[in-house]
Design a protein around this motif. Structure first.
Motif, mmCIF file in Angstrom:
data_model
loop_
_atom_site.group_PDB
_atom_site.id
_atom_site.type_symbol
_atom_site.label_atom_id
_atom_site.label_comp_id
_atom_site.label_asym_id
_atom_site.label_seq_id
_atom_site.Cartn_x
_atom_site.Cartn_y
_atom_site.Cartn_z
ATOM 1 N N GLY A 1 -8.312 9.743 10.308
ATOM 2 C CA GLY A 1 -8.236 10.084 8.856
ATOM 3 C C GLY A 1 -7.856 11.585 8.794
ATOM 4 N N LYS A 2 -7.008 11.891 9.906
ATOM 5 C CA LYS A 2 -6.224 13.284 9.626
ATOM 6 C C LYS A 2 -4.979 13.003 8.579
ATOM 7 C CE LYS A 2 -7.817 15.550 13.675
ATOM 8 N NZ LYS A 2 -7.652 16.426 14.882
ATOM 9 N N TYR A 3 -4.444 14.046 7.950
ATOM 10 C CA TYR A 3 -3.333 13.730 7.023
ATOM 11 C C TYR A 3 -1.848 13.817 8.108
ATOM 12 C CZ TYR A 3 -7.217 15.599 4.199
ATOM 13 O OH TYR A 3 -8.357 16.165 3.551
ATOM 14 N N VAL A 4 -1.261 12.643 7.541
ATOM 15 C CA VAL A 4 0.033 12.406 8.162
ATOM 16 C C VAL A 4 1.129 12.389 7.199
ATOM 17 C CG1 VAL A 4 1.621 11.038 9.788
ATOM 18 C CG2 VAL A 4 -0.977 11.602 10.347
ATOM 19 N N LEU A 5 2.053 13.278 7.116
ATOM 20 C CA LEU A 5 3.135 13.026 6.159
ATOM 21 C C LEU A 5 4.578 12.994 6.715
ATOM 22 C CD1 LEU A 5 4.346 13.453 2.980
ATOM 23 C CD2 LEU A 5 4.375 15.974 3.562
ATOM 24 N N GLY A 6 5.235 11.936 6.561
ATOM 25 C CA GLY A 6 6.557 11.954 6.954
ATOM 26 C C GLY A 6 7.402 11.895 5.882
ATOM 27 N N ILE A 7 8.354 12.716 6.301
ATOM 28 C CA ILE A 7 9.673 12.922 5.121
ATOM 29 C C ILE A 7 10.617 12.700 5.882
ATOM 30 C CG2 ILE A 7 10.722 14.859 3.774
ATOM 31 C CD1 ILE A 7 7.968 16.602 4.246
ATOM 32 N N CYS A 8 11.714 11.981 4.607
ATOM 33 C CA CYS A 8 12.857 11.219 5.074
ATOM 34 C C CYS A 8 12.825 10.728 6.472
ATOM 35 C CB CYS A 8 14.034 12.425 5.044
ATOM 36 S SG CYS A 8 15.554 11.978 4.834
ATOM 37 N N ASN A 9 13.472 11.113 7.485
ATOM 38 C CA ASN A 9 13.494 10.342 8.858
ATOM 39 C C ASN A 9 12.399 10.257 9.366
ATOM 40 O OD1 ASN A 9 14.350 11.365 12.378
ATOM 41 N ND2 ASN A 9 15.104 9.499 11.363
ATOM 42 N N GLY A 10 11.320 11.274 8.771
ATOM 43 C CA GLY A 10 9.728 11.019 9.349
ATOM 44 C C GLY A 10 9.340 9.843 8.734
ATOM 45 N N PHE A 11 9.631 9.321 7.383
ATOM 46 C CA PHE A 11 9.279 8.225 6.622
ATOM 47 C C PHE A 11 9.846 6.989 7.441
ATOM 48 C CE2 PHE A 11 9.476 5.945 2.472
ATOM 49 C CZ PHE A 11 8.698 5.003 2.767
ATOM 50 N N GLN A 12 11.048 7.128 7.938
ATOM 51 C CA GLN A 12 11.530 5.896 8.723
ATOM 52 C C GLN A 12 10.985 5.791 10.257
ATOM 53 O OE1 GLN A 12 15.298 7.954 8.639
ATOM 54 N NE2 GLN A 12 16.204 6.974 7.082
ATOM 55 N N ILE A 13 10.453 6.937 10.623
ATOM 56 C CA ILE A 13 9.635 7.086 11.948
ATOM 57 C C ILE A 13 8.349 6.187 11.655
ATOM 58 C CG2 ILE A 13 8.626 8.119 13.710
ATOM 59 C CD1 ILE A 13 10.845 10.446 13.399
ATOM 60 N N LEU A 14 7.499 6.644 10.786
ATOM 61 C CA LEU A 14 6.436 6.012 10.227
ATOM 62 C C LEU A 14 6.371 4.439 10.261
ATOM 63 C CD1 LEU A 14 4.681 8.635 7.994
ATOM 64 C CD2 LEU A 14 4.395 8.351 10.700
ATOM 65 N N THR A 15 7.363 4.177 9.531
ATOM 66 C CA THR A 15 7.771 2.752 9.285
ATOM 67 C C THR A 15 8.011 1.952 10.750
ATOM 68 O OG1 THR A 15 10.084 2.731 8.471
ATOM 69 C CG2 THR A 15 8.340 2.601 6.904
ATOM 70 N N GLU A 16 8.817 2.435 11.317
ATOM 71 C CA GLU A 16 9.226 1.864 12.540
ATOM 72 C C GLU A 16 7.900 1.985 13.547
ATOM 73 O OE1 GLU A 16 11.973 0.433 14.105
ATOM 74 O OE2 GLU A 16 13.213 0.670 12.124
ATOM 75 N N ALA A 17 7.050 2.872 13.516
ATOM 76 C CA ALA A 17 5.958 2.771 14.153
ATOM 77 C C ALA A 17 4.637 2.008 13.705
ATOM 78 C CB ALA A 17 5.226 4.009 14.351
ATOM 79 N N GLY A 18 4.966 1.222 12.605
ATOM 80 C CA GLY A 18 3.842 0.433 11.851
ATOM 81 C C GLY A 18 2.816 1.256 11.246
ATOM 82 N N LEU A 19 3.016 2.370 11.060
ATOM 83 C CA LEU A 19 1.860 3.098 10.396
ATOM 84 C C LEU A 19 2.246 3.032 8.853
ATOM 85 C CD1 LEU A 19 1.740 6.320 12.694
ATOM 86 C CD2 LEU A 19 0.045 4.920 12.293
ATOM 87 N N LEU A 20 3.185 2.747 8.517
ATOM 88 C CA LEU A 20 3.256 2.364 7.101
ATOM 89 C C LEU A 20 4.128 1.068 7.010
ATOM 90 C CD1 LEU A 20 4.236 6.044 5.595
ATOM 91 C CD2 LEU A 20 2.109 4.551 5.028
ATOM 92 N N PRO A 21 3.991 0.204 6.093
ATOM 93 C CA PRO A 21 4.543 -0.956 5.993
ATOM 94 C C PRO A 21 6.120 -0.793 5.342
ATOM 95 C CG PRO A 21 3.174 -0.961 3.895
ATOM 96 C CD PRO A 21 3.067 0.524 4.936
ATOM 97 N N GLY A 22 7.023 -1.906 5.598
ATOM 98 C CA GLY A 22 8.182 -1.955 5.104
ATOM 99 C C GLY A 22 9.223 -1.487 5.979
ATOM 100 N N ALA A 23 10.364 -1.111 5.576
ATOM 101 C CA ALA A 23 11.599 -0.513 6.294
ATOM 102 C C ALA A 23 12.468 0.177 5.397
ATOM 103 C CB ALA A 23 12.200 -1.788 7.043
ATOM 104 N N LEU A 24 13.296 1.109 5.973
ATOM 105 C CA LEU A 24 14.390 1.847 5.243
ATOM 106 C C LEU A 24 15.868 1.354 5.825
ATOM 107 C CD1 LEU A 24 13.309 3.736 3.320
ATOM 108 C CD2 LEU A 24 11.822 3.699 5.181
ATOM 109 N N ARG A 25 16.509 1.175 4.879
ATOM 110 C CA ARG A 25 17.671 0.434 5.114
ATOM 111 C C ARG A 25 19.127 1.422 4.341
ATOM 112 N NH1 ARG A 25 17.358 -5.939 2.892
ATOM 113 N NH2 ARG A 25 17.606 -4.733 0.979
ATOM 114 N N ARG A 26 20.228 0.970 4.806
ATOM 115 C CA ARG A 26 21.275 1.951 4.403
ATOM 116 C C ARG A 26 21.420 1.904 2.739
ATOM 117 N NH1 ARG A 26 26.092 2.121 7.198
ATOM 118 N NH2 ARG A 26 26.676 3.361 5.513
#
Length: 231
Positions: free
Chosen positions: A79-104
């Motif tokens: 329940g701790k707070y995790v914020l992924g920004i830009c490349n961090g967002f991409q990492i969180l989706t790749e890790a399965g912590l958030l759904p979807g993917a970032l494309r070109r």
């Protein structure tokens, strides 16, 4: 409250995140190297922008295997707070912590400019000091910020109020499905976004609309721990 700013080989917004915490809300903050395996001493984890591992394979595809990501997953589950920004967002989706993917990006070009964002969900720990429907200005700087998910996932995001930010005023810079600029997990304690709030904490930077993301996190933490809010 104590923040961790993760540092991967190729991170370049780690200093920006560190200074945003230090200067904006005056809380304790540490750089944490990608080889770390324990984040239990931190209340919030910031996964910054940049080009982790040179963006080889795909953005975030190698970083998601870094030892620290197991600790990020454990922190999110706690329940701790995790914020992924830009490349961090991409990492969180790749890790399965958030759904979807970032494309070109739709135009296949790197984009760096201010972008208007609509605050869709102001009931997360990251957005509680914004108004629902408020339009804010946060800079973007990415080449692969085109958020994609299938229709079933999109409907689930809508139903669960997991869409946190959308590009506003018809200004979708990268082709993201449903104009999505940021999302959260079902519990609301993990947020990923392409725009950079850490670059919008002072009018000298062109906008201070990102400042309230950091004050929101502090407010949520204080409320959770029954601490008085000062100022």
């Amino acid at each position: 409250m104590k923040f961790a700013v993760l540092v991967f080989p190729g991170s370049n917004c780690d200093i920006d995140c560190y200074k945003a915490v230090e200067d904006t809300i005056g809380q304790k903050v540490d750089y944490v190297w990608h080889t770390a395996t324990d984040l239990s001493g931190y209340d919030a984890i910031l996964v910054p922008g940049g080009f982790s591992y040179g963006d080889y394979l795909r953005c975030g595809a190698i970083a998601r295997f870094a030892p620290v990501m197991n600790a990020v997953r454990e922190a999110a589950e706690a329940g701790k707070y995790v914020l992924g920004i830009c490349n961090g967002f991409q990492i969180l989706t790749e890790a399965g912590l958030l759904p979807g993917a970032l494309r070109r990006n739709r135009n296949l070009k790197f984009i760096c400019r201010q972008a208007p964002l609509e605050v869709v969900n102001n009931r997360t720990p990251f957005t509680n000091q914004y108004a629902s429907g408020e339009v804010i200005r946060i800079p973007i700087a990415h080449g692969e910020g085109n958020y994609y998910c299938d229709e079933e996932t999109l409907e689930r995001l809508k139903a669960n109020n997991q869409i946190v930010f959308r590009y506003a005023n018809g200004d979708n810079p990268n082709g993201s499905v449903y104009d999505i600029a940021g999302i959260c997990n079902e519990q609301g304690n993990v947020v990923g976004m392409m725009p950079h709030p850490e670059r919008a904490v002072d009018q000298l930077l062109g906008s201070e609309d990102g400042k309230r993301m950091f004050t929101s996190i502090l407010s949520a933490w204080r409320e959770r721990h029954g601490a008085a809010v000062n100022g």
